[in-house]
Design an enzyme around this catalytic site. Structure first.
Site, PDB file in Angstrom:
ATOM      1  N   ALA A  61     -24.865 -50.696  -0.354  1.00 51.57           N
ATOM      2  CA  ALA A  61     -24.512 -51.251   0.964  1.00 51.57           C
ATOM      3  C   ALA A  61     -23.351 -50.490   1.593  1.00 51.57           C
ATOM      4  O   ALA A  61     -22.872 -50.851   2.669  1.00 51.57           O
ATOM      5  CB  ALA A  61     -24.152 -52.735   0.837  1.00 51.57           C
ATOM      6  N   ILE A  69     -20.448 -54.237 -10.666  1.00 50.58           N
ATOM      7  CA  ILE A  69     -20.770 -53.369 -11.804  1.00 50.58           C
ATOM      8  C   ILE A  69     -19.847 -53.650 -12.996  1.00 50.58           C
ATOM      9  O   ILE A  69     -20.108 -53.181 -14.096  1.00 50.58           O
ATOM     10  CB  ILE A  69     -20.723 -51.861 -11.440  1.00 50.58           C
ATOM     11  N   THR A  89     -17.301 -36.533  -6.911  1.00 57.37           N
ATOM     12  CA  THR A  89     -16.611 -35.915  -5.770  1.00 57.37           C
ATOM     13  C   THR A  89     -15.961 -34.585  -6.139  1.00 57.37           C
ATOM     14  O   THR A  89     -15.570 -34.377  -7.299  1.00 57.37           O
ATOM     15  CB  THR A  89     -15.518 -36.890  -5.259  1.00 57.37           C
ATOM     16  N   ASP A  90     -15.786 -33.727  -5.143  1.00 54.72           N
ATOM     17  CA  ASP A  90     -15.064 -32.465  -5.362  1.00 54.72           C
ATOM     18  C   ASP A  90     -13.593 -32.712  -5.705  1.00 54.72           C
ATOM     19  O   ASP A  90     -12.930 -31.835  -6.271  1.00 54.72           O
ATOM     20  CB  ASP A  90     -15.177 -31.546  -4.134  1.00 54.72           C
ATOM     21  N   GLU A  91     -13.093 -33.908  -5.380  1.00 55.04           N
ATOM     22  CA  GLU A  91     -11.655 -34.162  -5.592  1.00 55.04           C
ATOM     23  C   GLU A  91     -11.273 -34.161  -7.067  1.00 55.04           C
ATOM     24  O   GLU A  91     -10.090 -34.064  -7.398  1.00 55.04           O
ATOM     25  CB  GLU A  91     -11.251 -35.489  -4.926  1.00 55.04           C
ATOM     26  N   TYR A 124      -7.357 -42.022  -7.038  1.00 50.89           N
ATOM     27  CA  TYR A 124      -8.808 -42.067  -6.770  1.00 50.89           C
ATOM     28  C   TYR A 124      -9.513 -40.946  -7.530  1.00 50.89           C
ATOM     29  O   TYR A 124     -10.477 -41.185  -8.267  1.00 50.89           O
ATOM     30  CB  TYR A 124      -9.076 -41.933  -5.264  1.00 50.89           C
ATOM     31  N   ALA A 125      -9.024 -39.717  -7.339  1.00 50.86           N
ATOM     32  CA  ALA A 125      -9.676 -38.571  -7.973  1.00 50.86           C
ATOM     33  C   ALA A 125      -9.631 -38.693  -9.498  1.00 50.86           C
ATOM     34  O   ALA A 125     -10.598 -38.344 -10.188  1.00 50.86           O
ATOM     35  CB  ALA A 125      -9.009 -37.281  -7.511  1.00 50.86           C
ATOM     36  N   LYS A 147     -12.277 -41.075 -10.631  1.00 50.45           N
ATOM     37  CA  LYS A 147     -13.611 -40.474 -10.564  1.00 50.45           C
ATOM     38  C   LYS A 147     -13.776 -39.436 -11.695  1.00 50.45           C
ATOM     39  O   LYS A 147     -14.852 -39.348 -12.299  1.00 50.45           O
ATOM     40  CB  LYS A 147     -13.832 -39.804  -9.204  1.00 50.45           C
ATOM     41  N   ASN A 187     -16.448 -33.685   1.415  1.00 43.09           N
ATOM     42  CA  ASN A 187     -16.274 -34.824   2.337  1.00 43.09           C
ATOM     43  C   ASN A 187     -17.535 -35.067   3.157  1.00 43.09           C
ATOM     44  O   ASN A 187     -18.025 -34.152   3.821  1.00 43.09           O
ATOM     45  CB  ASN A 187     -15.139 -34.512   3.329  1.00 43.09           C
ATOM     46  N   TYR A 215      -2.095 -36.565   9.558  1.00 42.76           N
ATOM     47  CA  TYR A 215      -1.141 -36.412   8.453  1.00 42.76           C
ATOM     48  C   TYR A 215      -0.431 -35.063   8.519  1.00 42.76           C
ATOM     49  O   TYR A 215      -1.085 -34.007   8.609  1.00 42.76           O
ATOM     50  CB  TYR A 215      -1.862 -36.498   7.113  1.00 42.76           C
ATOM     51  N   ASN A 256      -7.716 -30.416   9.150  1.00 42.02           N
ATOM     52  CA  ASN A 256      -7.761 -31.736   9.781  1.00 42.02           C
ATOM     53  C   ASN A 256      -7.401 -31.633  11.265  1.00 42.02           C
ATOM     54  O   ASN A 256      -7.919 -32.389  12.094  1.00 42.02           O
ATOM     55  CB  ASN A 256      -6.807 -32.698   9.066  1.00 42.02           C
ATOM     56  N   ARG A 269       0.433 -37.820   3.627  1.00 43.43           N
ATOM     57  CA  ARG A 269      -0.018 -38.577   2.454  1.00 43.43           C
ATOM     58  C   ARG A 269       0.708 -38.050   1.219  1.00 43.43           C
ATOM     59  O   ARG A 269       0.896 -36.837   1.076  1.00 43.43           O
ATOM     60  CB  ARG A 269      -1.522 -38.355   2.332  1.00 43.43           C
ATOM     61  N   HIS A 273      -0.670 -34.950  -1.098  1.00 43.92           N
ATOM     62  CA  HIS A 273      -1.847 -34.556  -0.314  1.00 43.92           C
ATOM     63  C   HIS A 273      -2.392 -33.201  -0.755  1.00 43.92           C
ATOM     64  O   HIS A 273      -1.716 -32.178  -0.634  1.00 43.92           O
ATOM     65  CB  HIS A 273      -1.438 -34.501   1.173  1.00 43.92           C
TER      66      HIS A 273
HETATM   67  P1  NAD Z   1     -18.071 -46.699   0.334  1.00 42.84           P
HETATM   68  O1  NAD Z   1     -16.678 -47.141   0.060  1.00 42.84           O
HETATM   69  O2  NAD Z   1     -18.539 -46.627   1.748  1.00 42.84           O
HETATM   70  O3  NAD Z   1     -19.111 -47.619  -0.448  1.00 42.84           O
HETATM   71  C1  NAD Z   1     -18.883 -48.080  -1.747  1.00 42.84           C
HETATM   72  C2  NAD Z   1     -19.838 -49.231  -2.001  1.00 42.84           C
HETATM   73  O4  NAD Z   1     -19.640 -49.681  -3.349  1.00 42.84           O
HETATM   74  C3  NAD Z   1     -19.589 -50.431  -1.088  1.00 42.84           C
HETATM   75  O5  NAD Z   1     -20.812 -50.922  -0.587  1.00 42.84           O
HETATM   76  C4  NAD Z   1     -18.916 -51.450  -2.007  1.00 42.84           C
HETATM   77  O6  NAD Z   1     -19.182 -52.794  -1.634  1.00 42.84           O
HETATM   78  C5  NAD Z   1     -19.544 -51.097  -3.350  1.00 42.84           C
HETATM   79  N1  NAD Z   1     -18.712 -51.496  -4.478  1.00 42.84           N
HETATM   80  C6  NAD Z   1     -17.378 -51.289  -4.621  1.00 42.84           C
HETATM   81  N2  NAD Z   1     -16.959 -51.812  -5.790  1.00 42.84           N
HETATM   82  C7  NAD Z   1     -18.058 -52.348  -6.386  1.00 42.84           C
HETATM   83  C8  NAD Z   1     -18.267 -53.023  -7.623  1.00 42.84           C
HETATM   84  N3  NAD Z   1     -17.244 -53.257  -8.465  1.00 42.84           N
HETATM   85  N4  NAD Z   1     -19.515 -53.437  -7.945  1.00 42.84           N
HETATM   86  C9  NAD Z   1     -20.543 -53.211  -7.081  1.00 42.84           C
HETATM   87  N5  NAD Z   1     -20.398 -52.587  -5.903  1.00 42.84           N
HETATM   88  C10 NAD Z   1     -19.167 -52.151  -5.561  1.00 42.84           C
HETATM   89  O7  NAD Z   1     -18.204 -45.274  -0.377  1.00 42.84           O
HETATM   90  P2  NAD Z   1     -19.084 -44.020   0.018  1.00 42.84           P
HETATM   91  O8  NAD Z   1     -18.305 -43.170   0.938  1.00 42.84           O
HETATM   92  O9  NAD Z   1     -20.444 -44.459   0.382  1.00 42.84           O
HETATM   93  O10 NAD Z   1     -19.119 -43.271  -1.395  1.00 42.84           O
HETATM   94  C11 NAD Z   1     -20.177 -43.476  -2.328  1.00 42.84           C
HETATM   95  C12 NAD Z   1     -19.914 -42.641  -3.556  1.00 42.84           C
HETATM   96  O11 NAD Z   1     -19.791 -41.267  -3.195  1.00 42.84           O
HETATM   97  C13 NAD Z   1     -18.619 -43.002  -4.277  1.00 42.84           C
HETATM   98  O12 NAD Z   1     -18.840 -42.959  -5.655  1.00 42.84           O
HETATM   99  C14 NAD Z   1     -17.642 -41.920  -3.839  1.00 42.84           C
HETATM  100  O13 NAD Z   1     -16.664 -41.692  -4.840  1.00 42.84           O
HETATM  101  C15 NAD Z   1     -18.572 -40.741  -3.675  1.00 42.84           C
HETATM  102  N6  NAD Z   1     -18.096 -39.730  -2.719  1.00 42.84           N
HETATM  103  C16 NAD Z   1     -17.880 -40.054  -1.406  1.00 42.84           C
HETATM  104  C17 NAD Z   1     -17.459 -39.069  -0.520  1.00 42.84           C
HETATM  105  C18 NAD Z   1     -17.240 -39.339   0.942  1.00 42.84           C
HETATM  106  O14 NAD Z   1     -16.869 -38.419   1.680  1.00 42.84           O
HETATM  107  N7  NAD Z   1     -17.477 -40.558   1.437  1.00 42.84           N
HETATM  108  C19 NAD Z   1     -17.217 -37.770  -0.974  1.00 42.84           C
HETATM  109  C20 NAD Z   1     -17.416 -37.489  -2.315  1.00 42.84           C
HETATM  110  C21 NAD Z   1     -17.879 -38.473  -3.174  1.00 42.84           C
END
Ligand code: NAD
Length: 325
Positions: free
Chosen positions: A9, A62, A125-127, A149-150, A153, A178, A206, A248, A272, A275
């Site tokens: 979601a 989860i 993630t690349d981070e 965060y990184a 992950k 990103n 930032y 940025n 940040r 950063h």
């Molecule tokens: P998001 O924050 O938009 O979505 C995260 C979803 O996980 C949400 O729907 C939230 O309700 C759900 N969630 C959070 N904690 C939960 C839990 N304990 N149990 C069940 N559901 C839970 O994140 P996103 O941007 O869609 O990122 C998705 C994945 O991709 C992540 O793992 C993130 O680390 C990775 N990622 C994102 C980006 C980016 O630019 N957005 C870049 C690299 C990696």
């Protein structure tokens, strides 16, 4: 085929699910989907087609292993997106990041192992690589995460690897740059700037704005995940870059131009903590081994994203002024 998508979601997970249900991924046509999502502040049930006959939505965490063990039998594959995803929040409070991203991911892999799920993709993630002044990271680079965060992950990536190596779980890891596109929370850079421009609010940049990120359209990212799901090798990591390196400040200026505003709306704010200066991925492996190539040009993708936020204020207005974003 039945696929369970954690975090389906959220921004990227919901794009993956919507496209899958539209039969947009060759090889996954007709697949049924279970979304498991706790609907944290970042999750939105409205990101998914409400009554789609091949979609089952389960609100759950989860961190709840018994729930996962109950839910997983009958699923052929798991795509694991669920995470706490915002760096700034992890600086304020890292605890929930460690619990969800590290412990929660371990639960997902453990449940997959115990219930015999045949294929798992862990979205990372690349981070996890840290920051790089020049050149780009291949999958063989060490993990040197800088933000909580990184680090959380990176922990999940190492746990994922251990479940492959120790238990033979058929799992691959993706590490992307990103993402941008529709349905992204307004706390993230591009939606924050776009919605501020629409509302006539200054853009908080930032520091000196010199930090460089590589941008990837969510649609390209999700196609890459599908390729890895269907054809990736167990125990392997696949970088997914966008090839669009921008500071940025360049992003802010481009969005200002799209919004027909003046660069005086860009306001420098305190940087940040810790950063990272630059991220850059070498994604030769997924291109050569799985035939991946991004399709969305950055200029078009950014213009389309701006237009989506302009046309969908009912989606993002409730998120503004509610904490971050
Ligand atoms: P998001 O924050 O938009 O979505 C995260 C979803 O996980 C949400 O729907 C939230 O309700 C759900 N969630 C959070 N904690 C939960 C839990 N304990 N149990 C069940 N559901 C839970 O994140 P996103 O941007 O869609 O990122 C998705 C994945 O991709 C992540 O793992 C993130 O680390 C990775 N990622 C994102 C980006 C980016 O630019 N957005 C870049 C690299 C990696």
């Amino acid at each position: 085929m039945r696929v369970l998508v954690t975090g389906g979601a959220g921004f990227i997970g919901s794009h993956f699910v919507r496209t899958l249900l539209e039969d947009g991924y060759p090889g996954l046509e007709g697949a049924a989907v279970t979304v498991l999502d706790s609907l944290s502040y970042a999750g939105n049930r409205a990101n998914l087609p409400a009554e789609h006959p091949r979609l089952e939505f389960v609100r759950g965490d989860i961190l709840d292993l018994p729930l996962l063990l109950d839910l997983l039998p009958g699923h052929d594959a798991v795509v694991h997106f669920a995470a706490e995803s915002h760096v700034d929040r992890s600086i304020d409070d890292a605890n929930v990041f460690v619990r969800t991203n590290a412990e929660g991911s371990q639960n997902v892999f453990e449940a997959c192992r115990r219930t015999g799920v045949e294929r798992v993709v862990h979205v990372s993630t690349d981070e996890v690589y840290g920051s790089i002044d020049s050149g780009s990271w291949t999958e063989r680079e060490p993990l040197l995460p800088n933000s909580p965060y990184a680090a959380s992950k990176a922990a999940s990536d190492l746990i994922a690897r251990a479940y492959w190596r120790t238990h033979g779980l058929n799992l691959s890891i993706t590490r992307c740059s990103n993402n941008y596109g529709p349905y992204q929370h307004t706390e993230k850079l591009i939606p924050l700037f776009v919605t501020n421009l629409i509302e006539g609010i200054p853009l908080p940049l930032y520091g000196d704005g010199a930090n460089i990120r590589e941008w990837l359209h969510v649609d390209d990212h999700c196609r890459a995940i599908c390729l890895v799901l269907l054809r990736g090798a167990a125990g392997e990591v696949y970088n997914v870059g966008g090839g669009n390196e921008r500071t940025n400040r360049e992003i802010a200026e481009r969005l200002v131009a799209l919004g027909g505003a003046d660069t005086s709306v860009i306001h420098r704010v305190a940087d940040r903590l810790g950063h990272d200066l630059r991220y850059a991925l070498d994604d030769t492996k997924i291109r050569e081994e799985l035939g991946y190539a991004p399709r969305v040009s950055f200029e078009q993708g950014l213009a389309d994203t701006f237009a989506w936020y302009r046309d969908n204020p009912a989606w993002w207005k409730p998120l503004k002024g509610n904490g971050r974003g």
